[in-house]
Design an enzyme around this catalytic site. Structure first.
Site, mmCIF file in Angstrom:
data_model
loop_
_atom_site.group_PDB
_atom_site.id
_atom_site.type_symbol
_atom_site.label_atom_id
_atom_site.label_comp_id
_atom_site.label_asym_id
_atom_site.label_seq_id
_atom_site.Cartn_x
_atom_site.Cartn_y
_atom_site.Cartn_z
ATOM 1 N N ILE A 88 5.274 39.097 13.418
ATOM 2 C CA ILE A 88 5.718 37.997 12.341
ATOM 3 C C ILE A 88 4.337 37.597 11.873
ATOM 4 C CG2 ILE A 88 7.254 35.995 12.020
ATOM 5 C CD1 ILE A 88 8.504 36.858 14.846
ATOM 6 N N CYS A 89 4.360 37.389 10.491
ATOM 7 C CA CYS A 89 3.131 36.532 10.014
ATOM 8 C C CYS A 89 3.745 35.262 9.652
ATOM 9 C CB CYS A 89 3.128 37.300 8.853
ATOM 10 S SG CYS A 89 1.618 36.298 7.752
ATOM 11 N N LEU A 90 3.345 34.329 10.519
ATOM 12 C CA LEU A 90 3.545 33.016 10.529
ATOM 13 C C LEU A 90 2.489 32.044 11.111
ATOM 14 C CD1 LEU A 90 6.390 31.174 9.946
ATOM 15 C CD2 LEU A 90 6.789 31.389 12.598
#
Ligand SMILES: [Zn+2]
Ligand SMILES: [Zn+2]
Ligand SMILES: [Zn+2]
Ligand SMILES: [Zn+2]
Ligand SMILES: [Zn+2]
Ligand SMILES: [Zn+2]
Ligand SMILES: [Zn+2]
Lengths: 153, 586
Positions: A88-90
């Site tokens: 996840i890109c967070l």
């Protein structure tokens, strides 16, 4: 047992996650490792993931809470900020992590990400491109994937 | 053949003459061109020795650890005073604006609220812990602690000491980002300054933080850089836009402030980068292999040809005998192929175009390699000669100067001219070295420029050789020889000091001319060529023996084209009636 000297914070967080779960989110520690959580997030309403049940895994590293938890989607999902390995890109999972954040806040942020994909900061270039050039079609694909992979597991 | 030609020649000789004396149009900054030697010539003063080889006005400052600290403190004090904010805040603010005092001013007075928001200065706490509770819960470990064991930044978000310590330690271990630490509360962003670090962090972390803060003052500041010499801890503060990038650190390392490579005037930073890349490029080795070796036709191992003969025998265990030209078995050669060592199958094949392409590529590779080798060898030779001169200089200062001082009853202060000469040699070797990189990249088709360049380089080389010889050999005579008189020694002083000045002038003009891209040649390239060949008299054919530049080593100036000034030894062109350096009549 590996959980013998679990920090007070993790115990408290776990208790609270179980006693007052956030809406649409469930997280329970694995029996043999209290730092490993099985997570389920319901696809938010009004999103292409509505009706889907998404499985994730969450792991609290030794440095937690000074270091961020490690989270990954196990269910296949069509989303510009999630790659095919479920990563996840967070920002709060990376440089914006703060020890005052919690498992709950992380999971709520992921839920929010499902409601508001951000193709400008993509993890998966192809999906992001699809999202930007033809959003309607991309949303259809996301719905299709939700039906295919995330319905009633 | 005609008068016009002669006129060109005359002009050009004059310009070359000027080139020596340091009075050409290239001399833009006349102000500092009044060399002490000329000024003090009449009283034969020793002041000439007080000039350093690097006499451009200094556009940089070398900073020690203490200097950096002091400057940083001063900047912080200034911002703190002018903006009426605590020193800790001033430090954070300066760090945010890369230690640019005027940027801090501008930003602050343009929109103080915005700046406060961006860097995380709060005017009052956002989190109000109820005043009368005695225990607070830490937002990180969830434990409850008495109030006095909790800490908070200006925002008031309370965390316990051990969580703060962990938070700070993690940040410091992550690198210089710790200088912009914020409150752990994700919604907050209040700045955490050095004051809190000092209260909470471990001794080791405090020191790391201090180090980062100091480093930041050098590394984030656009006008300062660390000296690149290994182990050197000085920084250099450079006056931006002041032209010349050459910097000499207190550790004595000479480097280019712009690209931080070793000092490289007259060559520009781009050329240096190319040259360094060239030197390290594997491709040159490949070229060498290609040019000097061929695979054995039987075992395919590369075989080097190091004899003129075409009969090649592969190394054991293969030992295959073959012909270098046609790669055929040597046993096939003989009468049938036109003689034992004269294989004409090559010629035949070449005519048929069979070997043409491969052979042509090999030939090209060989040519470019030879060209590169030519320049590289001379570049490297001057480099090692410079290293040697540095060692000699040290030896001179530690041993010989003392001896000379005793022998000729001169205070060591009177012997500074010797050190000056050696420093000049070191500097000239460096310049000369880089002229070879310059020459390598000077386009081949610019014939006039190339010839003029090679002429100047050749003169520079022989001039420097003269100085080097005088400082090395002649001086040694005075060290060794028992019979030398103080009078002789004084004459030697005049000679060496004179040579130093002449060589310095010549090299300074050379550097300027090359930095200007030899622009003088553009306008009247043809006459430069004529002049350079003529002024060398019958000694060499135009552009032949001199084309190497390096080949001129040791050859002094020709007596038929120059006269040596009795007073200062400067080699004046024949046409001059007074010395270009000291103005004495011939
Ligand atoms: Zn705590
Ligand atoms: Zn705060
Ligand atoms: Zn240094
Ligand atoms: Zn440079
Ligand atoms: Zn062989
Ligand atoms: Zn042959
Ligand atoms: Zn003279």
């Amino acid at each position: 047992m590996a959980n013998s000297n679990l920090p007070r914070r993790i115990i408290k967080e776990t208790q609270r996650l179980l006693s007052e779960p956030a809406p649409g989110i469930s997280a329970s520690p694995s029996e043999d490792n209290m730092r490993y959580f099985n997570v389920m997030i319901l696809g938010p309403t009004q999103s292409p993931y509505e009706g889907g049940v998404f499985k994730l895994e969450l792991f609290l590293p030794e440095e937690y809470p000074m270091a961020a938890p490690k989270v990954r989607f196990l269910t296949k999902i069509y989303h510009p900020n999630i790659d095919k390995l479920g990563r996840i890109c967070l920002d709060i999972l990376k440089d914006k992590w703060s020890p005052a954040l919690q498992i709950r806040t992380v999971l709520l942020s992921i839920q929010a990400l499902l409601s508001a994909p951000n193709p400008d900061d993509p993890l998966s270039d192809n999906i992001a491109k699809h999202w930007k050039t033809n959003e309607a079609e991309a949303v259809e694909t996301a719905k299709e994937w939700t039906r295919l992979y995330a319905s009633g597991a | 053949m005609d008068s016009e030609d002669d006129m060109h020649d005359a002009n050009d000789i004059e310009s070359l003459d000027d080139f020596y004396s340091g009075e050409t149009a290239m001399d833009s900054d006349d102000g500092d061109e009044n060399y002490g030697f000329i000024d003090n010539d009449s009283d034969a003063s020793d002041d000439s020795t007080s000039h350093r080889p690097h006499r451009q006005q200094q556009n940089y400052t070398i900073l020690s650890d203490a200097d950096i600290r002091q400057r940083q403190e001063e900047d912080i004090t200034m911002i703190s005073t002018v903006l009426s904010i605590p020193r800790v805040s001033a430090s954070i603010l300066l760090r945010h604006y890369n230690w640019d005092v005027s940027k801090v001013h501008d930003a602050w007075f343009a929109d103080e609220d915005r700046v406060r928001r961006v860097v995380g200065f709060l005017e009052k706490p956002v989190h109000d812990a109820t005043r009368n509770v005695t225990e607070l819960t830490c937002g990180i470990c969830f434990e409850s602690y008495p109030r006095d064991r909790m800490h908070a930044a200006a925002c008031g978000h309370p965390f316990c000491t051990s969580c703060w310590r962990g938070y700070i330690a993690t940040s410091i271990n992550d690198g210089p980002g710790c200088l912009m630490l914020r409150c752990p509360d994700p919604s907050c962003g209040a700045a955490v300054g050095q004051d809190m670090i000092n209260v909470i962090a471990s001794e080791e972390d405090k020191q790391k933080y201090c180090r980062y803060l100091l480093r930041s003052y050098v590394e984030d500041n656009k006008k300062t850089k660390w000296c690149p010499a290994p182990g050197c801890e000085y920084a250099v503060d450079y006056v931006m836009g002041s032209g010349n990038y050459d910097v000499t650190c207190n550790c004595s390392y000479n480097f280019c402030w712009n690209c931080t490579e070793e000092a490289h005037r007259p060559v520009d930073c781009g050329t240096v980068a190319m040259w360094i890349l060239k030197n390290s490029a594997e491709s040159e080795n490949m070229n060498w292999i290609l040019a000097n070796s061929k695979p054995c036709p039987k075992c395919k191992r590369p075989i080097e040809k190091n004899q003129g003969c075409m009969h090649i025998t592969c190394t054991p265990p293969c030992k295959f005998e073959f012909c270098w030209l046609c790669l055929g078995a040597w046993s096939d050669h003989g009468e049938r192929t036109g003689g034992f060592y004269a294989c004409n199958r090559y010629e035949t094949a070449k005519q048929e175009g069979v070997y043409d392409e491969a052979e042509r590529r090999r030939e090209m590779a060989k040519n470019s390699l030879e060209r590169y080798t030519h320049y590289y060898e001379r570049w490297a030779t001057n480099q090692s000669s410079r290293q040697k001169a540095l060692q000699d200089l040290q030896q001179m200062q530690t041993v010989q100067l003392g001896k000379l001082s005793d022998k000729y009853m001169q205070p060591e202060s009177q012997l500074k001219f010797i050190t000056e000469a050696w420093l000049q040699i070191v500097e000239c070797r460096r310049v000369l070295k880089w002229t070879y990189a310059y020459g390598y990249y000077l386009p081949e088709h610019e014939h006039a420029k190339r010839q003029f360049f090679e002429y100047l380089q050749g003169e520079a080389e022989s001039g420097l050789e003269r100085l080097h010889q005088c400082a090395e050999k002649e001086l040694q005579c005075f060290v060794d020889d028992e019979g030398s008189q103080t009078k002789d020694f004084n004459e030697f002083r005049t000679k060496l000091a004179g040579l130093t000045t002449v060589t310095r002038n010549y090299f300074e003009n050379l550097v300027r001319a090359l930095e200007n891209g030899l622009s003088d040649v553009d306008s009247h390239g043809a006459c430069s060529r004529t002049a350079s060949s003529k002024s060398r008299g019958g000694r060499s054919k135009p552009g032949s023996s001199r084309s190497g530049g390096g080949s001129s080593r040791g050859s002094g100036l020709d007596g038929s084209t120059h006269w040596s000034c009795e007073h200062c030894t400067y080699a004046n062109v024949k046409s001059a009636t007074t010395c270009g350096i000291c103005h004495h009549h011939r």
